[in-house]
Design a protein around this motif. Structure first.
Motif, PDB file in Angstrom:
ATOM      1  N   ILE A  89       0.833  -1.197   0.000  1.00 60.20           N
ATOM      2  CA  ILE A  89       0.000   0.000   0.000  1.00 60.20           C
ATOM      3  C   ILE A  89       0.870   1.250   0.000  1.00 60.20           C
ATOM      4  N   THR A  90       0.603   2.143  -0.931  1.00 63.65           N
ATOM      5  CA  THR A  90       1.330   3.415  -0.941  1.00 63.65           C
ATOM      6  C   THR A  90       0.490   4.545  -0.359  1.00 63.65           C
ATOM      7  N   TYR A  91      -0.829   4.318  -0.330  1.00 64.05           N
ATOM      8  CA  TYR A  91      -1.720   5.396   0.086  1.00 64.05           C
ATOM      9  C   TYR A  91      -3.078   4.782   0.403  1.00 64.05           C
ATOM     10  N   PHE A  92      -3.697   5.203   1.500  1.00 59.71           N
ATOM     11  CA  PHE A  92      -5.074   4.772   1.779  1.00 59.71           C
ATOM     12  C   PHE A  92      -5.897   5.987   2.186  1.00 59.71           C
ATOM     13  N   THR A  93      -7.197   5.900   1.992  1.00 55.22           N
ATOM     14  CA  THR A  93      -8.062   7.073   2.153  1.00 55.22           C
ATOM     15  C   THR A  93      -9.051   6.953   3.302  1.00 55.22           C
ATOM     16  N   ASP A  94      -9.186   5.757   3.885  1.00 50.21           N
ATOM     17  CA  ASP A  94     -10.083   5.579   5.023  1.00 50.21           C
ATOM     18  C   ASP A  94      -9.663   4.330   5.774  1.00 50.21           C
ATOM     19  N   TYR A  95     -10.168   4.194   6.998  1.00 54.09           N
ATOM     20  CA  TYR A  95      -9.820   3.027   7.798  1.00 54.09           C
ATOM     21  C   TYR A  95     -10.960   2.674   8.745  1.00 54.09           C
ATOM     22  N   THR A  96     -11.018   1.398   9.137  1.00 55.03           N
ATOM     23  CA  THR A  96     -12.007   0.910  10.085  1.00 55.03           C
ATOM     24  C   THR A  96     -11.341  -0.123  10.991  1.00 55.03           C
TER      25      THR A  96
END
Length: 743
Positions: A89-96
């Motif tokens: 992963i280089t970039y993520f936009t949300d998390y849970t």
């Protein structure tokens, strides 16, 4: 401390209102992010109640991280994950988080489908081993941890799947999903747009059952949109869209048992015909599911409890209304399975407590004001936390109250908009505050008393930046129209001279339950109104009958006649404002977007003796063209209420056009279809009425992307100058002084 800070900001604001600000706002400033505010993204209270996490973006490094902060000290105590330090992963936009917070679901490569729905690649990050696992190779929808954290359920190609995180095995649990026919566990277009949710499946507390809604769209009419793109030939986007009076998806409720690997349909005892299931939620009993059933007219809402083991159902609550019943997410089950519910049944939205069998225990909040958000119940201290309009319908404050309705306490004291995010144990809350004169600030507060503990983040830099610009105060007041005191704001030029006459440009939205007059910080449109004010226009907004937060009667007066009373109020407000000595009654314009475009069109056509121009962006031009759920909630069906649909449709009043009219739409609008504008154009042509219009290829209801917004607002600003600007030559002899509008 809070009072001192707000006093300081108010003083700063007052100073720059009276000081010599030289810099003028440009449209490029507005749409380039010059006035962007700082916020807190994806705030999550950790389970221990003493810490919270946020999503931080490093624009320079092009990475994202999840950082944990201590409530008491506000210091960062840990970085759970940084995209620069993990593969792939280089970039993520949300998390849970999973319930025990040992695993984190990360969203990457997300693409929007409609307003709320999206597809994405999702990964699971194990906080102990630091290992990353992909959930599925395909782009999926709404992945959700089971409560015990051992599994994830998700939607893919209109079916539901469950992945076992220990073995890595994925099990498909529905098999009949098919595009534009059957959807399992994910809402159809109209549910997503009008009931406000996408994930139509829920895990029970024991992680061994999944409840889901199935949508049979087979008989729903299709709508097609041309997609022009950049290829030699355009393509088409075809999807199911039930317009008012047309066939809806047939919905059914199902239960999947992970132990037996079987799904079964749930049928409640009451025989429903043409109904909705707008909410499902498991109770604290892992075998008992709650479900909302709503009739097509949406004035009968039933709450059912379904025993998944005994295959029985119990009707525990019936809500009835002459107009409609609002669907909310405020249902909360307590330890004894009694439940908290909100209702407008006494004329205002309030909180109620019911037994597990649906017997009313007590009405918790009361008064001629609205509960606007329900935050939760702290069982340990017997406190309910909520937001309301008690201090005024344009403001919001946070309160606590006992379950028995006693000991209500106001936890916020600053006049404006206060919104709380509570810690998991309800010991703290982060308050997001803003007003028309104070940009957003985030503070840590004690949940027991509301006392300020520390300031987390503010926008003082923006406040200082605005000192350099010509800014006008947003003046709040009320105006008495048709027997009602309507909320209003007005923005005048910074160099306002009461001896001169100014053109008036009005904005409104006016949809049922909406609010455009609120004491909150600037949106992009507010800066546009400042831009217009510095060019010599007065801008005003009036919330007429049918808008929200002033009681059910005020809101529901427009039932079955959308566009009648709301338009009357805008016309009469313009007449009254036109009598002010500093308003030029011959130069009054109005604009709106979506419902507001429906309104501005009607206002110009029906009020041609008052309005000299109007702009309508993405307007509904006949409610016959709009979706079933929204339209029938307020109008019933066209078959039942033909005159209600037609008497107030702008396309039936084009003969009244005498002023200047600008019509704007995006061809990729899946919500308010460009069909509305095309039918309006044809009606105007056949009535031999001249007008201007602008079409934005492939742009959706928001009309944005690249330079689109800048182009749109330049187009509208130029139109305002051409139609409301005073370009007449006034001779010395007539002794009439008019303000010159900069073109």
């Amino acid at each position: 401390m809070k009072f001192t800070k707000h006093l300081l900001i108010l003083c700063i604001f007052a100073t720059f209102l009276t000081s010599a600000q030289n810099q003028e706002i440009s449209l490029e400033d507005i749409w380039s992010g010059t006035f962007r505010t700082e916020g807190m993204d994806a705030l999550h209270s950790m389970k221990n109640g003493q810490q919270y996490s946020v999503l931080n973006f490093d624009r320079v490094a092009g990475s994202t991280s999840i950082d944990v902060y201590d409530y008491k000290t506000l210091k960062k105590v840990n970085t759970l994950i940084n995209s620069n330090e993990i593969e792939p992963i280089t970039y993520f936009t949300d998390y849970t988080f999973s319930d025990n917070e040992s695993q984190i679901l990360l969203a990457t490569d997300v693409e929007q489908i409609f307003r709320r729905s999206s597809l994405g690649k999702y990964y699971i990050f194990d906080t102990k081993t630091k290992q990353v696992t992909i959930v599925a190779e395909e782009k999926i929808q709404e992945p959700t941890f089971s409560p015990d954290g051992t599994k994830i359920a998700y939607g893919y190609s209109n079916n539901l799947f469950v992945k076992d995180l220990s073995s890595g095995k994925t099990t498909q649990i529905t098999f009949d999903g098919e595009k534009n026919k059957i959807i399992n566990g994910i809402t159809d277009w109209v549910y997503e747009e009008e009931f406000g949710f996408v994930r139509a499946f829920e895990w029970n507390a024991d992680s061994n059952k999944i409840a889901f809604i199935r949508f049979d769209e087979t008989n729903v009419p299709e709508f097609s949109m041309d997609v022009y793109g950049s290829a030699l030939y355009p393509t088409q986007d075809v999807f199911k869209y039930p317009k008012a009076g047309e066939a809806n998806a047939i919905v059914s409720l199902h239960l999947y048992n992970l132990k037996t690997d079987k799904a079964s349909e749930v049928k409640v005892k009451k025989a429903y015909k043409d109904f909705y299931i707008p909410r499902i939620k498991w109770t604290n009993n892992p075998d008992v599911l709650s479900a909302h059933y709503l009739n097509r007219h949406q004035n009968e809402l039933d709450l059912w409890l379904i025993d998944a083991e005994k295959n029985t159902s119990q009707l525990v609550l019936e809500e009835r209304d002459k107009a409609y019943v609002d669907v909310t997410d405020n249902l909360t089950f307590l330890e004894d399975n009694s439940f908290i519910w909100t209702s407008e049944k006494d004329g205002y939205n309030h909180i109620y407590h019911y037994s597990k069998d649906g017997e009313l225990i007590n009405q918790i909040t009361k008064g001629n004001w609205e509960v606007t958000s329900y935050y939760g119940y702290d069982e340990k201290h017997d406190k309910i936390f909520f937001q309301s309009t008690e201090i005024g319908s344009i403001n919001r404050d946070v309160y606590s109250i006992k379950l028995n309705g006693r000991n209500k306490e106001r936890l916020t004291n600053s006049e404006g908009n206060n919104r709380a995010s509570f810690s998991a144990d309800f010991s703290y809350f982060i308050n997001s505050f803003s007003s028309a004169s104070t940009p957003p600030e985030y503070t840590l507060n004690d949940a027991k008393s509301g006392d300020l503990i520390k300031v987390i983040k503010d926008n003082d830099k923006l406040s200082k930046k605005l000192l350099d610009y010509k800014m006008s105060k947003k003046e709040f007041s009320t105006i008495q129209i048709n027997g009602n005191d309507l909320n209003m704001w007005m923005v005048k030029p910074a160099d306002f001279d009461a001896s001169k006459e100014y053109p008036l440009f009005m904005f409104q939205y006016s949809g049922p339950g909406s609010q455009s007059v609120s004491n909150t910080w600037n949106s992009a449109n507010d800066y546009w109104y400042q831009y217009l004010a510095q060019k010599g226009y007065i801008v005003a907004c009036v919330d007429g009958r049918g808008t929200g937060f002033k009681g059910a009667d005020f809101k529901k007066v427009t039932q079955n006649e959308l566009g009648k009373y709301e338009v009357e109020d805008q016309i009469d407000a313009a007449k009254q404002l036109g009598k002010l000595p500093y308003i030029d009654a011959s130069r009054i314009g109005i604009w709106g977007w979506s419902y507001g475009g429906f309104m501005s069109s009607n206002a110009l056509f029906k009020g041609n003796d008052v309005f000299s121009m109007a702009i309508a962006v993405a307007p509904v031009t006949s409610w016959r063209f709009y979706d079933s759920v929204y339209t029938e909630r307020y109008m019933t069906t066209p078959q039942e209420n033909a005159s209600g649909y037609d008497d107030n449709s702008p396309i039936n009043h084009v003969d009244g056009l005498e002023g200047d009219f600008l019509l704007i739409h995006g061809t990729g609008d899946d919500n308010v279809h460009v069909q509305n504008t095309m039918r309006m154009v044809e009606a105007l042509v056949q009535a031999n009425k001249q007008f201007e219009w602008m079409i934005y290829p492939d742009k959706n209801h928001g009309i944005y992307g690249g330079n689109t917004r800048l182009h749109l607002y330049t187009k509208m600003s130029d139109f305002i100058d051409d139609t409301l600007g005073d370009k007449r030559d006034v001779s010395e002899d007539n002794k009439v002084e008019k303000v010159k509008i900069k073109g």
